[in-house]
Design a protein around this motif. Structure first.
Motif, PDB file in Angstrom:
ATOM      1  N   SER A   1       4.549  20.506 -34.447  1.00  0.00           N
ATOM      2  CA  SER A   1       6.028  19.729 -34.966  1.00  0.00           C
ATOM      3  C   SER A   1       6.487  20.737 -36.074  1.00  0.00           C
TER       4      SER A   1
ATOM      5  N   SER B   1      -0.983  12.360 -27.748  1.00  0.00           N
ATOM      6  CA  SER B   1      -1.468  11.680 -29.008  1.00  0.00           C
ATOM      7  C   SER B   1      -0.682  10.400 -29.548  1.00  0.00           C
ATOM      8  N   ALA B   2      -0.981   9.821 -30.788  1.00  0.00           N
ATOM      9  CA  ALA B   2      -0.333   8.841 -31.176  1.00  0.00           C
ATOM     10  C   ALA B   2       1.060   9.211 -31.624  1.00  0.00           C
ATOM     11  N   GLY B   3       1.108  10.295 -32.245  1.00  0.00           N
ATOM     12  CA  GLY B   3       2.464  10.754 -32.471  1.00  0.00           C
ATOM     13  C   GLY B   3       3.123  10.960 -31.310  1.00  0.00           C
ATOM     14  N   ALA B   4       2.726  11.781 -30.099  1.00  0.00           N
ATOM     15  CA  ALA B   4       3.571  11.819 -29.036  1.00  0.00           C
ATOM     16  C   ALA B   4       3.982  10.360 -28.417  1.00  0.00           C
ATOM     17  N   ASN B   5       3.142   9.340 -28.497  1.00  0.00           N
ATOM     18  CA  ASN B   5       3.480   8.327 -27.774  1.00  0.00           C
ATOM     19  C   ASN B   5       4.532   7.570 -28.956  1.00  0.00           C
TER      20      ASN B   5
ATOM     21  N   ASN C   1       2.038  13.596 -35.920  1.00  0.00           N
ATOM     22  CA  ASN C   1       0.422  13.673 -36.028  1.00  0.00           C
ATOM     23  C   ASN C   1      -0.106  13.684 -37.136  1.00  0.00           C
ATOM     24  N   ALA C   2       0.467  13.426 -38.480  1.00  0.00           N
ATOM     25  CA  ALA C   2      -0.242  13.234 -39.623  1.00  0.00           C
ATOM     26  C   ALA C   2       0.762  12.418 -40.386  1.00  0.00           C
TER      27      ALA C   2
ATOM     28  N   ARG D   1       7.637   9.652 -37.003  1.00  0.00           N
ATOM     29  CA  ARG D   1       6.631   8.834 -37.765  1.00  0.00           C
ATOM     30  C   ARG D   1       6.830   7.514 -37.670  1.00  0.00           C
TER      31      ARG D   1
ATOM     32  N   ASP E   1       1.629  15.305 -25.862  1.00  0.00           N
ATOM     33  CA  ASP E   1       0.156  15.839 -25.795  1.00  0.00           C
ATOM     34  C   ASP E   1      -0.506  14.723 -25.838  1.00  0.00           C
TER      35      ASP E   1
ATOM     36  N   GLY F   1       1.619  18.610 -38.227  1.00  0.00           N
ATOM     37  CA  GLY F   1       1.039  19.016 -36.870  1.00  0.00           C
ATOM     38  C   GLY F   1       1.605  20.424 -36.925  1.00  0.00           C
TER      39      GLY F   1
ATOM     40  N   GLY G   1       6.038  14.316 -32.241  1.00  0.00           N
ATOM     41  CA  GLY G   1       5.234  13.401 -33.050  1.00  0.00           C
ATOM     42  C   GLY G   1       4.769  14.097 -34.399  1.00  0.00           C
TER      43      GLY G   1
END
Length: 311
Positions: free
Chosen positions: A292, A172-176, A277-278, A307, A170, A289, A275
């Protein structure tokens, strides 16, 4: 790489061991197999020869004897699991550790001490209710761990010679982080990867549909969002192709919670990477998320929630 494997002898934890050979793990690393006997062992206390204390001591003794028996069983299960891990990961250093207490807390405590980069747990323990309800222990570990967590499930192999990895993306940093993790793993030569983005189009209200400017605005927003995520997904695919993987990137319409689970099932994916995402404090980690958490609970295959850590 350091791996913490939670094992309780259930079918789900056996599937988690089977799943190790398809997780893209490196040739060498350190693994710790943890088995928790969910009992309370009363500490020995001073003896009082009153009738009441003799009665209490007898009860405590029975509980202690039962707890010690369960702890011995945990020791045997841990040895069995460690042996299986050595077979699946022959180049790894594998140790085992039996303990007792609340399984979720003990797994998290062991993770704080061992500092793994990944925790592997089955989707359910012995008290499983159903596949669509993630086990309470798995849920606790997934929510509160500071590192990545793999909810491992077995699946019927369609092509045992290859691996199929689906990444929920999406932008986001988590997806990356999930993309980065897949790129770092050691996959078989024929591994296929799909980077999937799911978008819910902006739909105007019933009244808004009759106002041309509102309907046009909604259509423009949806198109812009689709193009933006399509570009980011293709950039992620390029990064993975540079790692030697066969990758496709797609943007699909629909709720990500449903799209990822559906596509993974139809494609017979081995694992979904998403990801978290938290990250950060324990309070922040409760904000895992929604995608997730939903995918981890509902997927038919393994799900790895990524993470970023310094481990």
């Amino acid at each position: 790489m350091k791996l913490l494997i939670a094992y309780d002898g259930s079918d789900s934890s056996e599937a988690a061991l089977d799943d190790l050979s398809r997780a893209g793990l490196p040739a060498v690393g350190d693994a710790l197999v943890l088995t928790v006997a969910e009992v309370w062992l009363p500490p020995p206390g001073p003896s009082d020869r009153s009738i009441e204390s003799e009665y209490i001591e007898a009860i405590v003794a029975r509980h202690r004897k039962k707890g010690e028996r369960l702890l011995n069983e945990a020791e045997m299960m841990a040895k069995h699991a460690a042996s299986r891990v050595r077979t699946a990961l022959p180049g790894w250093t594998v140790n085992h550790q039996p303990t007792y207490g609340s399984a979720g807390w003990e797994i998290l405590t062991a993770a704080d001490e061992f500092c793994p980069s990944l925790i592997v747990v089955g989707s359910h323990g012995h008290s499983a209710i159903g596949r669509l309800i993630l086990g309470s222990i798995s849920q606790k570990v997934l929510t509160e761990a500071v590192c990545s967590v793999r909810i491992a499930r077995g699946r019927v192999e369609v092509d045992p010679a290859s691996a199929r990895i689906l990444i929920g993306f999406d932008g986001s940093a988590g997806a990356n982080a999930a993309v980065e993790m897949v790129g770092k793993r050691h996959w078989p030569e024929a591994t296929e990867v799909r980077v999937i983005s799911a978008t819910d189009s902006v739909v105007p209200t019933a009244i808004g549909r009759f106002i041309p400017s509102v309907a046009e605005w909604a259509g423009d927003v949806s198109k812009a969002e689709h193009k933006w995520i399509e570009q980011l997904a293709e950039q992620a695919a390029v990064i993975l192709r540079d790692s030697g993987l066969s990758v496709t990137a797609e943007v699909l319409e629909g709720n990500p919670n449903e799209v990822l689970v559906r596509e993974a099932e139809h494609w017979h994916a081995d694992c979904i990477f998403v990801g978290a995402n938290a990250v950060g404090s324990r309070v922040e980690r409760f904000l895992l998320g929604s995608t997730s958490a939903a995918v981890a609970a509902r997927a038919h295959c393994s799900v790895e929630v990524v993470r970023r850590t310094n481990v």
